[in-house]
Design a protein around this motif. Structure first.
Motif, PDB file in Angstrom:
ATOM      1  N   THR A 107      52.134  67.743  15.148  1.00 53.97           N
ATOM      2  CA  THR A 107      51.721  67.545  13.755  1.00 53.97           C
ATOM      3  C   THR A 107      52.241  66.193  13.300  1.00 53.97           C
ATOM      4  OG1 THR A 107      51.919  69.913  13.420  1.00 53.97           O
ATOM      5  CG2 THR A 107      51.836  68.548  11.446  1.00 53.97           C
ATOM      6  N   SER A 108      51.414  65.472  12.579  1.00 52.82           N
ATOM      7  CA  SER A 108      51.849  64.153  12.117  1.00 52.82           C
ATOM      8  C   SER A 108      51.408  63.909  10.678  1.00 52.82           C
ATOM      9  CB  SER A 108      51.294  63.063  13.033  1.00 52.82           C
ATOM     10  OG  SER A 108      49.891  63.070  12.998  1.00 52.82           O
ATOM     11  N   PHE A 109      52.225  63.169   9.989  1.00 65.51           N
ATOM     12  CA  PHE A 109      51.913  62.742   8.624  1.00 65.51           C
ATOM     13  C   PHE A 109      52.107  61.240   8.568  1.00 65.51           C
ATOM     14  CE2 PHE A 109      53.744  66.972   8.474  1.00 65.51           C
ATOM     15  CZ  PHE A 109      52.796  67.681   7.747  1.00 65.51           C
ATOM     16  N   SER A 110      51.243  60.615   7.827  1.00 67.42           N
ATOM     17  CA  SER A 110      51.371  59.169   7.690  1.00 67.42           C
ATOM     18  C   SER A 110      51.055  58.785   6.254  1.00 67.42           C
ATOM     19  CB  SER A 110      50.394  58.490   8.649  1.00 67.42           C
ATOM     20  OG  SER A 110      50.257  57.142   8.326  1.00 67.42           O
ATOM     21  N   THR A 111      51.878  57.927   5.707  1.00 73.28           N
ATOM     22  CA  THR A 111      51.582  57.464   4.348  1.00 73.28           C
ATOM     23  C   THR A 111      51.802  55.961   4.290  1.00 73.28           C
ATOM     24  OG1 THR A 111      52.061  57.787   2.018  1.00 73.28           O
ATOM     25  CG2 THR A 111      53.925  57.937   3.513  1.00 73.28           C
ATOM     26  N   THR A 112      50.934  55.316   3.548  1.00 71.01           N
ATOM     27  CA  THR A 112      51.001  53.860   3.408  1.00 71.01           C
ATOM     28  C   THR A 112      50.866  53.516   1.929  1.00 71.01           C
ATOM     29  OG1 THR A 112      49.886  53.631   5.540  1.00 71.01           O
ATOM     30  CG2 THR A 112      49.969  51.671   4.147  1.00 71.01           C
ATOM     31  N   ILE A 113      51.748  52.693   1.451  1.00 69.43           N
ATOM     32  CA  ILE A 113      51.613  52.205   0.075  1.00 69.43           C
ATOM     33  C   ILE A 113      51.726  50.692   0.112  1.00 69.43           C
ATOM     34  CG2 ILE A 113      52.502  54.273  -1.093  1.00 69.43           C
ATOM     35  CD1 ILE A 113      55.221  52.818  -1.241  1.00 69.43           C
ATOM     36  N   GLY A 114      51.096  50.067  -0.865  1.00 69.43           N
ATOM     37  CA  GLY A 114      51.212  48.618  -0.859  1.00 69.43           C
ATOM     38  C   GLY A 114      50.227  47.938  -1.772  1.00 69.43           C
ATOM     39  N   TYR A 115      49.791  46.783  -1.346  1.00 73.50           N
ATOM     40  CA  TYR A 115      48.969  45.871  -2.146  1.00 73.50           C
ATOM     41  C   TYR A 115      47.791  46.599  -2.809  1.00 73.50           C
ATOM     42  CZ  TYR A 115      45.687  42.127  -3.137  1.00 73.50           C
ATOM     43  OH  TYR A 115      44.796  41.293  -3.763  1.00 73.50           O
ATOM     44  N   GLY A 116      47.496  46.198  -4.011  1.00 72.32           N
ATOM     45  CA  GLY A 116      46.355  46.775  -4.732  1.00 72.32           C
ATOM     46  C   GLY A 116      46.529  48.258  -5.002  1.00 72.32           C
ATOM     47  N   LYS A 117      47.776  48.652  -5.250  1.00 76.74           N
ATOM     48  CA  LYS A 117      48.083  50.060  -5.504  1.00 76.74           C
ATOM     49  C   LYS A 117      47.532  50.956  -4.378  1.00 76.74           C
ATOM     50  CE  LYS A 117      48.335  49.545 -10.481  1.00 76.74           C
ATOM     51  NZ  LYS A 117      47.721  49.842 -11.778  1.00 76.74           N
ATOM     52  N   ALA A 118      47.624  50.435  -3.179  1.00 78.16           N
ATOM     53  CA  ALA A 118      47.137  51.212  -2.031  1.00 78.16           C
ATOM     54  C   ALA A 118      47.977  52.461  -1.854  1.00 78.16           C
ATOM     55  CB  ALA A 118      47.201  50.358  -0.765  1.00 78.16           C
ATOM     56  N   ARG A 119      47.313  53.569  -1.720  1.00 76.32           N
ATOM     57  CA  ARG A 119      47.977  54.838  -1.437  1.00 76.32           C
ATOM     58  C   ARG A 119      47.130  55.546  -0.385  1.00 76.32           C
ATOM     59  NH1 ARG A 119      48.323  53.985  -6.855  1.00 76.32           N
ATOM     60  NH2 ARG A 119      46.305  54.961  -7.207  1.00 76.32           N
ATOM     61  N   TYR A 120      47.587  55.453   0.832  1.00 78.67           N
ATOM     62  CA  TYR A 120      46.859  56.083   1.932  1.00 78.67           C
ATOM     63  C   TYR A 120      47.703  57.241   2.450  1.00 78.67           C
ATOM     64  CZ  TYR A 120      44.757  51.377   2.109  1.00 78.67           C
ATOM     65  OH  TYR A 120      44.163  50.185   1.801  1.00 78.67           O
ATOM     66  N   PHE A 121      47.037  58.335   2.745  1.00 77.80           N
ATOM     67  CA  PHE A 121      47.743  59.478   3.296  1.00 77.80           C
ATOM     68  C   PHE A 121      46.893  60.104   4.398  1.00 77.80           C
ATOM     69  CE2 PHE A 121      48.550  64.053   3.416  1.00 77.80           C
ATOM     70  CZ  PHE A 121      49.909  64.033   3.730  1.00 77.80           C
ATOM     71  N   GLU A 122      47.531  60.380   5.507  1.00 82.56           N
ATOM     72  CA  GLU A 122      46.816  61.044   6.609  1.00 82.56           C
ATOM     73  C   GLU A 122      47.688  62.157   7.165  1.00 82.56           C
ATOM     74  OE1 GLU A 122      45.792  58.155   9.549  1.00 82.56           O
ATOM     75  OE2 GLU A 122      44.366  57.123   8.242  1.00 82.56           O
ATOM     76  N   ALA A 123      47.071  63.222   7.584  1.00 83.23           N
ATOM     77  CA  ALA A 123      47.797  64.318   8.232  1.00 83.23           C
ATOM     78  C   ALA A 123      46.939  64.846   9.368  1.00 83.23           C
ATOM     79  CB  ALA A 123      48.097  65.435   7.238  1.00 83.23           C
ATOM     80  N   ALA A 124      47.582  65.243  10.432  1.00 82.41           N
ATOM     81  CA  ALA A 124      46.829  65.758  11.580  1.00 82.41           C
ATOM     82  C   ALA A 124      47.655  66.799  12.319  1.00 82.41           C
ATOM     83  CB  ALA A 124      46.458  64.614  12.520  1.00 82.41           C
ATOM     84  N   HIS A 125      46.962  67.738  12.881  1.00 81.40           N
ATOM     85  CA  HIS A 125      47.633  68.742  13.709  1.00 81.40           C
ATOM     86  C   HIS A 125      46.778  68.979  14.947  1.00 81.40           C
ATOM     87  CE1 HIS A 125      49.828  72.270  14.953  1.00 81.40           C
ATOM     88  NE2 HIS A 125      48.693  72.929  15.040  1.00 81.40           N
ATOM     89  N   ALA A 126      47.414  68.893  16.110  1.00 86.10           N
ATOM     90  CA  ALA A 126      46.694  69.142  17.362  1.00 86.10           C
ATOM     91  C   ALA A 126      47.474  70.144  18.194  1.00 86.10           C
ATOM     92  CB  ALA A 126      46.519  67.839  18.143  1.00 86.10           C
ATOM     93  N   ALA A 127      46.757  71.045  18.829  1.00 88.68           N
ATOM     94  CA  ALA A 127      47.418  72.074  19.636  1.00 88.68           C
ATOM     95  C   ALA A 127      46.504  72.507  20.767  1.00 88.68           C
ATOM     96  CB  ALA A 127      47.775  73.269  18.758  1.00 88.68           C
ATOM     97  N   SER A 128      47.101  73.205  21.715  1.00 89.41           N
ATOM     98  CA  SER A 128      46.348  73.774  22.832  1.00 89.41           C
ATOM     99  C   SER A 128      46.516  75.284  22.823  1.00 89.41           C
ATOM    100  CB  SER A 128      46.902  73.263  24.158  1.00 89.41           C
ATOM    101  OG  SER A 128      46.514  71.952  24.374  1.00 89.41           O
ATOM    102  N   VAL A 129      45.407  75.964  22.927  1.00 91.44           N
ATOM    103  CA  VAL A 129      45.453  77.419  23.063  1.00 91.44           C
ATOM    104  C   VAL A 129      44.686  77.755  24.332  1.00 91.44           C
ATOM    105  CG1 VAL A 129      44.890  79.627  22.012  1.00 91.44           C
ATOM    106  CG2 VAL A 129      45.427  77.662  20.561  1.00 91.44           C
ATOM    107  N   LYS A 130      45.430  78.069  25.370  1.00 90.37           N
ATOM    108  CA  LYS A 130      44.846  78.303  26.699  1.00 90.37           C
ATOM    109  C   LYS A 130      43.997  77.102  27.099  1.00 90.37           C
ATOM    110  CE  LYS A 130      45.217  83.271  26.676  1.00 90.37           C
ATOM    111  NZ  LYS A 130      44.551  84.556  26.649  1.00 90.37           N
ATOM    112  N   ASN A 131      42.695  77.307  27.229  1.00 95.82           N
ATOM    113  CA  ASN A 131      41.845  76.204  27.681  1.00 95.82           C
ATOM    114  C   ASN A 131      41.213  75.436  26.536  1.00 95.82           C
ATOM    115  OD1 ASN A 131      42.312  76.754  30.352  1.00 95.82           O
ATOM    116  ND2 ASN A 131      40.623  78.215  30.463  1.00 95.82           N
TER     117      ASN A 131
END
Lengths: 732, 350
Positions: A179-203
């Motif tokens: 699981t990952s979270f990413s956030t970016t803030i900066g120029y031009g009131k940039a507010r970026y947010f990303e989240a992801a989850h990856a898993a394996s269930v059998k095949n």
């Protein structure tokens, strides 16, 4: 020999041995210890001829490979920005989130000369053309590799693989577990947010990811954006030989856009995009595999614009500001009618109403359905073939663009074959072709032939030639864009209209190149000399002879006043034709040097000599030509990345991009050279249960840069100022 | 111990190879391929025909006991017989008269008491069988994986049981990496979380070869993918070491694909791994195993004592996957050159 002997022994009824049987399966049942069979039983061949990709030394065309290390070092925060690395590429941001990417220039906001594929799915918009870059639902963190094929390659990727192909390969869910979270803030009131989850269930491996991004774009413009997406990728392995890969995504973006001119006032675009893709790959044998892929892309832009009422527009005319507001409308009516009408009479005589104008420049709904089957085989040693066929249905709906309520569609059928043949141990011949039949168009054949000769394992020379076509977009073939008065039934002024049966535009390219691959030193470089000829370029020009709607008038005087009113908006109309020709001779160079796993140096350079013309206008059979192709294509581009990782997880990298002065076609302007210097500082922290990645991204430290718009008349400039972003990623 | 016993047996059974000749005759009759039959017949004419087939002395009886009927056992067994007789004959040694009997363990008749000079077992099953049922003989167990749970039981027995392991010493794989390219500095390895031996051995070898070792411990089978992902971003090359918890039939495909997608070459530990998609590998071929057994037989027959009760693989083979190399943009290397480079390095620093 050994294999042959094995087979012989298998059939020997050796009297002192028990009856022979086939070898047992390689077993992992014994997890506490293993037997000798662990070392000797066969394994299924995973990386066989049909799965291995072609090495760069064997590709017939110039190619830039942007991998994860380059992405991490580049300081880019989006895909178009990243593509500045490829020699000869020109990137423009016509708004904070709106990008256009072209190879060897000559493209407006919607560069129609590039094919872009994401895991085999073409994201080229068939209706309006171009790539909806802001709707791609792609995080840079999930990109495994970008293969940028510089030059036409329709033989492998189909029409619209015209000036170049951008092939984005993403990580499999299995390679991004956690699981990952990413956030970016900066120029031009940039507010970026990303989240992801990856898993394996059998095949079954899967990944779910979401993103929200908002920023205010360039400083001096109202071009802020708010975009969000959600997507799912699944990878299901059925036995050892079958894989089912699915990908679904939905995107919604709102973009403020517009200029200060009357008909391009600031407005909010409401863009929606979704896609569904499924691919079944079956591994028949090490030398034989096939895959079937089906996908659907949907793209819609809601961009209906309603101006102030006609009288309010007249009152706002700058030249009338010296008059009292109450008389401006009558004065205007008298002006265009030679004193015959006041404003009310003008409305009556010309069947007008004092209503707002209604129109949409790019409001559309677009569908692409595509099915393709590909068979890869190695019929004999040293020969690999990939062949297949496919069908496609493209459909566009837009009352505002086509002046019709029913959709406009176009089908395509295609057959392709590409072969890689080791004619001698040192000579690789790549030959291929794509045969395409578009509905209501002539058949097209796009061939490619290349010979790569390995002087030794490190040095390769190549010569190749290819031809590709760019099919007119559904828009170019069917456009009937008008300004309406009050309602969608009342067409006031024709703006752009299709008037002829367009042919596809063509490119022919021959190139000779040298590829050096010095594995020992971690060094490879490519030098390429080429000649490109673009013919039958689909050009937009203004035809003053094209009539505007007569509003049912028959009285010659009323018609002449109507003409005057039209000239207040636009006389004649824009239309498309096959006309322009451009020739480019150039040299491109790139170097990728990685002396250790911690160091990276990449250089890209392009120098072009351009000649060509453009059709400007046609009035009563007269036209003028502008020999201005060289203005629209930057003479030089240069890119550089250098980075080093230190022992303590600290990484420092810098990037520099340069593009010569150029005139952006379409709505764009002539902009001075773009010279940008970026720095990225990154620190990785490995905690017991998580990894934290903190980056400081500093962009455009060198000077202010103008991008795409630089028009003093309307006071519109896209200015890159110094930008700083702080990015934090947490992986669990 | 073994020396005395060996000498005694050697004198008692010095001339008999008849059983091998007699055993192999039906084989010739049933040869399907005339060419192979011709070769075998020629072999017999030159090496075996002077021998009296009716003789049945046990002075130099050698029993080769196979764990199963798979090709690898047959391959090793026949190479042992051929190479031993040929070697001994060329060197004028008494072992040229050895009498070989090849029997699969499942069909071995315990009741049929014979006086063997030496029992060669191939595979774990045969080694265990010999240990339990043929205790008073000299046993040479080959084709044994070094890291196996049953190994403990096997090594605990008497002084007349010798072990020849098929695992290649780990430093040879690192040496292969070294001779493949100086470019490979950082070597990644996945190992089980509780392993200490492999990690220690590899670290030592990597230090000697000036390679950086990045060891990622795998907590459980479910964590192989995640551990591999952590590793692949920071290494030049991935080394697979024998560990059924990590590299097995159900994981090899994903490991190869994940590494390939990131353009990281993989070094395998078996020919099958290389054929499946690894860039290269050092491994013990059946011939390599057989040659080491031959050397041991020669040693025993000559009356010398075996250097060690347990021996790692002396001989090695290299396999290089040219298709994978080409795709990764890696120069295609000649296996002979690679092996020569490795042997040079091994001679300099064994």
């Amino acid at each position: 020999m050994r294999n042959r002997r094995h087979r012989t022994f298998r059939h020997i009824p050796f009297v002192i041995l028990v009856t022979l049987s086939s070898s047992k399966a390689y077993s992992d049942a014994d997890s506490t210890g293993f037997s000798e069979s662990y070392f000797y039983d066969d394994l299924p061949v995973v990386l066989s001829a049909s799965r291995l990709s072609q090495s760069q030394a064997n590709t017939p065309t110039a190619m830039t490979v942007i991998d994860k290390k380059m992405i991490q070092a580049s300081a880019a925060l989006n895909l178009p920005d990243l593509l500045r690395l490829a020699p000869g590429f020109t990137i423009g941001f016509y708004s904070g989130a709106g990008a256009t990417v072209t190879y060897h220039g000559h493209a407006d906001e919607y560069a129609r000369d590039m094919q872009v594929l994401i895991d085999g799915r073409s994201v080229y918009d068939p209706v309006y053309g171009g790539i909806p870059w802001s709707e791609l639902s792609l995080s840079l963190d999930e990109i495994l590799r970008i293969e940028v094929i510089r030059g036409p390659n329709a033989a492998a990727y189909g029409s619209n693989s015209y000036a170049g192909v951008i092939n984005v390969v993403t990580d499999h869910p299995r390679d991004l577990l956690g699981t990952s979270f990413s956030t970016t803030i900066g120029y031009g009131k940039a507010r970026y947010f990303e989240a992801a989850h990856a898993a394996s269930v059998k095949n079954f491996d899967y990944r779910i990811a979401t993103s929200y991004k908002e920023d205010e774009g360039f400083d001096d413009r109202d071009d802020s954006s708010r975009a969000r997406w959600l997507k799912f990728d699944g990878d299901y392995r059925i036995g050892m030989d079958n894989t089912l890969r699915t990908s679904l995504g939905v995107v919604h973006g709102n973009y403020d856009e517009g200029l200060s001119t009357l008909l391009q006032k600031e407005r909010e675009l409401d863009n929606r995009y979704n896609y569904q893709s499924i691919e079944w790959s079956r591994f028949l044998s090490p030398a034989n595999s096939f895959s079937v892929q089906f996908y659907h892309n949907y793209y819609s832009i809601y961009d209906l614009y309603r101006t102030p009422r006609l009288s309010e527009q007249i009152i706002a005319i700058e030249e009338l500001q010296s008059l009292d507001e109450s008389v401006r409308t009558d004065y205007f009516a008298g002006l265009i009618s030679g004193g015959a009408y006041d404003f009310d009479a003008l409305l009556d005589e010309l069947n007008l109403t004092d209503s707002p104008f209604l129109f949409s420049w790019i409001g559309l709904k677009s569908h692409r359905y595509d099915l393709e089957l590909e068979h890869t085989l190695e019929p004999v040693d040293d020969l690999r073939i990939a062949w297949g066929f496919g069908a496609r249905h493209d459909r566009g709906e837009s009352y505002w663009l086509f002046h019709r309520k029913d959709p406009v569609s176009r089908d395509l059928y295609r057959l392709f074959l590409n072969a890689e043949w080791y004619a001698t141990p040192n000579t690789v011949i790549n030959a291929g072709g794509m045969l395409e039949k578009f509905e209501d168009k002539e058949r097209l054949f796009s061939p490619r032939l290349g010979i790569n000769y390995h002087l030794d394992p490190s040095n390769t020379i190549r010569i190749s030639g290819s031809r590709s076509y760019r099919m007119p977009t559904i828009y170019e073939d069917n456009v009937n864009l008008a300004v309406y008065l009050g309602s969608a039934d009342d067409e006031l002024n024709t703006w752009i209209v299709s008037t002829e049966d367009l042919d596809p535009q063509r490119i022919d390219r021959i190139e000779t190149g040298y590829f050096g691959n010095f594995t020992e030193y971690g060094l490879n470089f490519d030098l390429c000399l080429f000649h490109e000829q673009y013919t039958d370029i689909i050009d937009q020009y203004r035809d003053f002879g094209l009539p505007d709607p007569d509003r049912g008038l028959t009285d010659p005087f009323a018609l002449s006043v109507l003409d005057e009113l039209h000239s207040f908006l636009q006389s004649g109309a824009f239309t498309y034709t096959n006309f322009g020709t451009v020739e480019i001779d150039g040299v491109e160079f790139e170097l990728d040097y990685r002396p250790t796993i911690r160091d990276i140096l990449f250089l890209g350079f392009s120098y072009l000599h351009v000649s060509g013309n453009e059709l400007k206008r046609l009035k009563k059979g007269d036209y003028s030509i502008k020999e201005n192709a060289q203005d629209k294509i930057p003479k030089r581009t240069f890119s550089l990345i250098a980075g080093h990782s230190f022992d303590d997880g600290f990484t420092m990298s810098t990037a520099y991009y340069f593009t010569d002065e150029m005139a952006w076609p379409g709505e764009g302007d002539t902009v001075p050279n773009y010279s940008r210097w970026d720095i990225k500082l990154n620190k990785k922290l490995n905690l017991s249960n998580s990894d934290i990645d903190i980056s400081l991204v500093l962009q455009n430290l060198h000077k202010d840069n103008f991008d795409f718009y630089h028009d003093k008349r309307i006071n519109e400039h896209n200015i890159w100022k110094k930008r700083a972003y702080l990015q934090v990623k947490i992986s669990i | 111990m073994s020396r005395t016993q060996a000498n005694r047996l050697l004198y008692r059974h010095s001339r008999e190879v008849a059983r091998f000749a007699c055993s192999i005759l039906p084989f010739i009759r049933h040869q399907e391929k005339p060419g192979a039959a011709l070769i075998t017949t020629t072999f017999l004419i030159f090496f075996l025909l002077p021998i009296n087939c009716s003789a049945n002395s046990h002075v130099s009886n050698i029993l080769i006991l196979l764990s199963g009927n798979e090709d690898v056992y047959l391959d090793v067994a026949t190479t042992i017989t051929n190479s031993t007789i040929k070697y001994c004959r060329n060197h004028g040694q008494v072992c040229q008269n050895a009498n070989f009997e090849i029997v699969q363990v499942a069909s071995y008749d315990i009741q049929r008491e014979k006086d063997y000079f030496l029992i060669v077992t191939l595979g774990i099953k045969a080694a265990e069988f010999a240990q339990h049922n043929l205790k008073d003989k000299i046993i040479l167990s080959a084709l044994l994986p070094q890291s196996n749970s049953r190994h403990e039981k096997l090594t605990a027995t008497g002084l007349n049981h010798f072990f020849l392991y098929l695992d290649q010493p780990l430093h040879r794989s690192l040496l292969l990496i070294k001779v493949l390219s100086d470019r490979f500095k950082s070597v990644g390895v996945l190992i089980s979380k509780d392993d200490t031996v492999i990690a220690h051995t590899l670290s030592e070898a990597a230090g000697r070869l000036d390679l950086d070792l990045d060891i990622q411990r795998v907590e459980s089978k479910d964590q192989i993918g995640a551990s591999l992902n952590n590793l692949l971003d920071d290494i030049d090359i991935l080394l697979a070491v024998p560990d059924t918890n990590i590299h097995n039939r159900s994981t090899v495909s994903n490991i190869l694909l994940s590494a390939y997608r990131k353009r990281i070459p993989l070094i395998g530990f078996s020919s099958a791994y290389v054929k499946a998609g690894a860039l290269a590998g050092v491994y013990s071929s059946p011939e390599d195993i057989a040659l080491q057994v031959r050397d041991s037989i020669v040693t025993l027959f000559s009356g010398r004592s075996m250097p060690k009760m347990e021996q790692t693989a002396d001989y090695f083979s290299i396999l290089f996957n040219a298709d994978v190399a080409r795709s990764l943009g890696f120069p295609v290397e000649s296996v002979n050159k690679l092996k020569a480079k490795m042997l040079n390095r091994l001679n300099d620093d064994p």
